[in-house]
Design an enzyme around this catalytic site. Structure first.
Site, PDB file in Angstrom:
ATOM      1  N   LYS A  47      77.083  80.871  10.118  1.00 53.14           N
ATOM      2  CA  LYS A  47      76.661  80.337  11.417  1.00 53.14           C
ATOM      3  C   LYS A  47      77.550  80.895  12.539  1.00 53.14           C
ATOM      4  O   LYS A  47      77.054  81.327  13.566  1.00 53.14           O
ATOM      5  CB  LYS A  47      76.826  78.815  11.364  1.00 53.14           C
ATOM      6  CG  LYS A  47      75.763  78.008  11.988  1.00 53.14           C
ATOM      7  CD  LYS A  47      75.639  76.611  11.383  1.00 53.14           C
ATOM      8  CE  LYS A  47      76.903  75.811  11.210  1.00 53.14           C
ATOM      9  NZ  LYS A  47      77.207  74.883  12.313  1.00 53.14           N
ATOM     10  N   ASP A  81      85.880  71.872   8.137  1.00 46.85           N
ATOM     11  CA  ASP A  81      84.460  71.815   7.747  1.00 46.85           C
ATOM     12  C   ASP A  81      84.274  71.388   6.288  1.00 46.85           C
ATOM     13  O   ASP A  81      83.236  70.836   5.928  1.00 46.85           O
ATOM     14  CB  ASP A  81      83.811  73.194   7.924  1.00 46.85           C
ATOM     15  CG  ASP A  81      83.599  73.551   9.386  1.00 46.85           C
ATOM     16  OD1 ASP A  81      83.619  72.646  10.238  1.00 46.85           O
ATOM     17  OD2 ASP A  81      83.408  74.750   9.665  1.00 46.85           O
ATOM     18  N   ARG A  86      82.959  62.217  10.709  1.00 44.64           N
ATOM     19  CA  ARG A  86      83.117  62.585   9.289  1.00 44.64           C
ATOM     20  C   ARG A  86      84.345  61.935   8.655  1.00 44.64           C
ATOM     21  O   ARG A  86      84.477  61.959   7.429  1.00 44.64           O
ATOM     22  CB  ARG A  86      83.220  64.105   9.138  1.00 44.64           C
ATOM     23  CG  ARG A  86      81.923  64.810   9.375  1.00 44.64           C
ATOM     24  CD  ARG A  86      82.024  66.295   9.086  1.00 44.64           C
ATOM     25  NE  ARG A  86      80.786  66.954   9.500  1.00 44.64           N
ATOM     26  CZ  ARG A  86      80.694  68.219   9.871  1.00 44.64           C
ATOM     27  NH1 ARG A  86      81.783  68.983   9.885  1.00 44.64           N
ATOM     28  NH2 ARG A  86      79.532  68.734  10.212  1.00 44.64           N
ATOM     29  N   LYS A 112      83.154  65.624  14.854  1.00 44.39           N
ATOM     30  CA  LYS A 112      82.177  66.615  14.396  1.00 44.39           C
ATOM     31  C   LYS A 112      80.751  66.079  14.606  1.00 44.39           C
ATOM     32  O   LYS A 112      80.559  65.132  15.358  1.00 44.39           O
ATOM     33  CB  LYS A 112      82.457  66.966  12.930  1.00 44.39           C
ATOM     34  CG  LYS A 112      83.839  67.607  12.723  1.00 44.39           C
ATOM     35  CD  LYS A 112      83.875  69.018  13.262  1.00 44.39           C
ATOM     36  CE  LYS A 112      85.230  69.669  13.036  1.00 44.39           C
ATOM     37  NZ  LYS A 112      85.284  71.036  13.525  1.00 44.39           N
ATOM     38  N   SER A 138      91.077  75.005  17.784  1.00 46.68           N
ATOM     39  CA  SER A 138      89.610  74.982  17.731  1.00 46.68           C
ATOM     40  C   SER A 138      89.067  76.376  18.010  1.00 46.68           C
ATOM     41  O   SER A 138      89.330  76.952  19.070  1.00 46.68           O
ATOM     42  CB  SER A 138      89.065  73.997  18.775  1.00 46.68           C
ATOM     43  OG  SER A 138      87.713  74.300  19.069  1.00 46.68           O
TER      44      SER A 138
HETATM   45  C1  S3P Z   1      83.009  76.819  14.658  1.00 45.73           C
HETATM   46  C2  S3P Z   1      84.228  76.240  14.740  1.00 45.73           C
HETATM   47  C3  S3P Z   1      84.617  75.016  14.027  1.00 45.73           C
HETATM   48  C4  S3P Z   1      83.537  74.523  13.050  1.00 45.73           C
HETATM   49  C5  S3P Z   1      82.156  74.751  13.551  1.00 45.73           C
HETATM   50  C6  S3P Z   1      81.918  76.203  13.880  1.00 45.73           C
HETATM   51  C7  S3P Z   1      82.784  78.078  15.371  1.00 45.73           C
HETATM   52  O1  S3P Z   1      84.983  74.034  14.932  1.00 45.73           O
HETATM   53  O2  S3P Z   1      83.719  73.170  12.741  1.00 45.73           O
HETATM   54  O3  S3P Z   1      81.207  74.316  12.591  1.00 45.73           O
HETATM   55  O4  S3P Z   1      81.774  78.763  15.080  1.00 45.73           O
HETATM   56  O5  S3P Z   1      83.605  78.433  16.234  1.00 45.73           O
HETATM   57  P1  S3P Z   1      86.407  74.047  15.697  1.00 45.73           P
HETATM   58  O6  S3P Z   1      86.083  74.406  17.101  1.00 45.73           O
HETATM   59  O7  S3P Z   1      86.904  72.650  15.506  1.00 45.73           O
HETATM   60  O8  S3P Z   1      87.325  75.065  15.100  1.00 45.73           O
END
Ligand code: S3P
Length: 425
Positions: free
Chosen positions: A20, A310, A341, A337, A165
């Protein structure tokens, strides 16, 4: 309500869908570039479809030919859309698109579903405002819908991301593409590197320097070049099949072509510590992971071992099947999230028959010593694809379950239940 029946034995090979994270970015960088890019292996999920639709609204063109996605960015660059940008269930879409539209003159409105509308956007509003755009939402946590006043005059910033993040880092880097001067992002813990890696591949000047467990990333303004993207498979989806193979007492499951980026595969080290029978074989398109029935033991998992957390819900299922008390430490981010969660993982373990408790941002799960001792259960997925998949794994390896709201699995993995069914023997 979706029923998941237990099965006596599991065997087979699965290839999970395109990642994704890489899919969102491939669409965005292609739309930002002038001319035609191609994308192979794009995630079939609704989250990525939301990003695709938004790129089209902002002026990109998309055509699918024999499974390859062709995206053309307009030569004059993306422009504001008259209508609101629908991000659905996808936090990545909302946060990264916010970074992009921050530099597009005009007013942009970003909306999400009930789950996304509860998620905090202050984490991107603060740095994007510092760069010169104006991001407003509801209340102090700036929850969606968002209104963003984009500006052609963004300035580069030097920003320390308060909570690691990848989405926040990426929003800032994407805004930095059109800022005056360099933009520097410091993260205390290395999160997934798709944005900086892919920007570099698209010819943008980006440097990354590791500093202890963290990293700083410097981006100079520039426009990505059109190119051919190949999206790797999603390790966090592979985690469901790994845990399934381990906790089911008659299983031998292979997951092929798994992207083994270090920021994404911490869950494998956690499972190995738990005594998992996992074999990793490198191949040309990633690793093959073979997971066989194992008697797992409890472990201590710190959030920093699985950046972005995740995999926490499915590791909770592994802990529920283990013997002993597992500790999940510093898991506060889980509350923010697609659903809470933190509560959801504890609820699932409790439904399975475990003793579960929490202290601050830590939670603890006393395993029942094997999935065959799980209770049958009924759960509401609360618009959270990972709660659906974690529950299904527990139900299939244990004594069955009923999942209310299982359709939400389509946000990342529409074919999940078919792939699960393909493993029955
Ligand atoms: C993502 C970052 C993650 C993850 C999300 C996808 C991304 O979150 O949980 O499903 O594609 O940058 P964080 O922003 O907490 O790292």
């Amino acid at each position: 309500m979706r029923r998941v029946e237990p099965v006596a034995a599991l065997t087979g090979v699965v290839r999970v869908p395109g990642d994704k994270s890489a899919s969102h970015r491939a669409l965005m960088l292609s739309a930002l570039a002038a001319g035609e890019s191609t994308i192979e292996g794009l995630s079939p999920g609704l989250d990525v479809a939301a990003t695709s639709q938004i790129m089209i609204q902002l002026g990109a063109q998309r055509e699918d030919v024999a499974g390859v996605v062709h995206v053309s960015g307009p030569a004059s660059g993306l422009r504001a859309s008259e209508s609101s940008l629908q991000c659905g269930n996808s936090g990545t879409t909302m946060r990264l698109v916010s970074g992009i539209v921050s530099s597009i003159e005009g007013e942009h409105r970003l909306e999400g579903d009930d789950s996304l509308s509860r998620r905090p956007m202050d984490r991107i509003a603060v740095p994007l405002d510092l760069m010169g755009s104006r991001v407003t939402g509801e209340g102090v946590r700036v929850t969606p819908p968002l209104t963003i006043h984009g500006s052609r005059n963004l300035r580069g910033i030097d920003y320390r991301v308060p909570t690691p993040s990848a989405q926040v880092k990426s929003a800032i880097l994407l805004a930095g593409l059109a800022a005056q001067g360099d933009t520097i992002v410091h993260e205390a813990l290395r999160t997934r590197t798709n944005t900086e890696d892919m920007l570099r591949l698209a010819g943008v000047q980006v440097t990354s320097t590791n500093v202890h467990a963290g990293r700083h990333v410097v981006i100079s303004p520039g426009r990505p070049l059109a190119r051919a993207w190949r999206v790797p498979t999603d390790p966090s989806q592979a985690a469901f099949f790994c845990v399934l193979g381990l906790i089911h007492d008659q299983a031998d499951v292979e997951v092929i072509d798994v992207d083994d980026a270090p920021e994404r595969t911490g869950f494998l080290s956690v499972l190995s510590r738990m005594g998992a029978d996992l074999t990793l074989t490198p191949g040309t398109s990633g690793v093959t992971i073979r997971a066989r029935s194992s008697q797992l033991r409890a472990t201590e998992i710190h959030a920093s071992q699985i950046p972005s957390v995740d995999e926490a819900p499915v590791l909770t299922v592994a802990a529920a099947a283990a013997s002993g008390v597992s500790a999940f430490r510093d898991m506060g981010e889980l509350r923010l999230k697609e659903s809470d969660r933190f509560e959801g993982s504890m609820t699932l373990a409790r439904l399975l028959g475990c003793r579960v408790w929490s202290e601050g941002d830590d939670y603890f799960v006393e395993g029942v010593g094997g999935a065959s001792a799980f209770n049958p259960f009924v759960i509401n997925a609360g618009l959270d694809h990972r709660i659906v998949m974690s529950s299904a794994v527990a139900g299939l390896a244990g004594r069955g379950c009923d999942i209310d709201g299982a359709d939400t699995v389509s946000s990342s993995y529409p074919g999940f239940f078919e792939d699960l069914a393909s493993l029955r023997r």
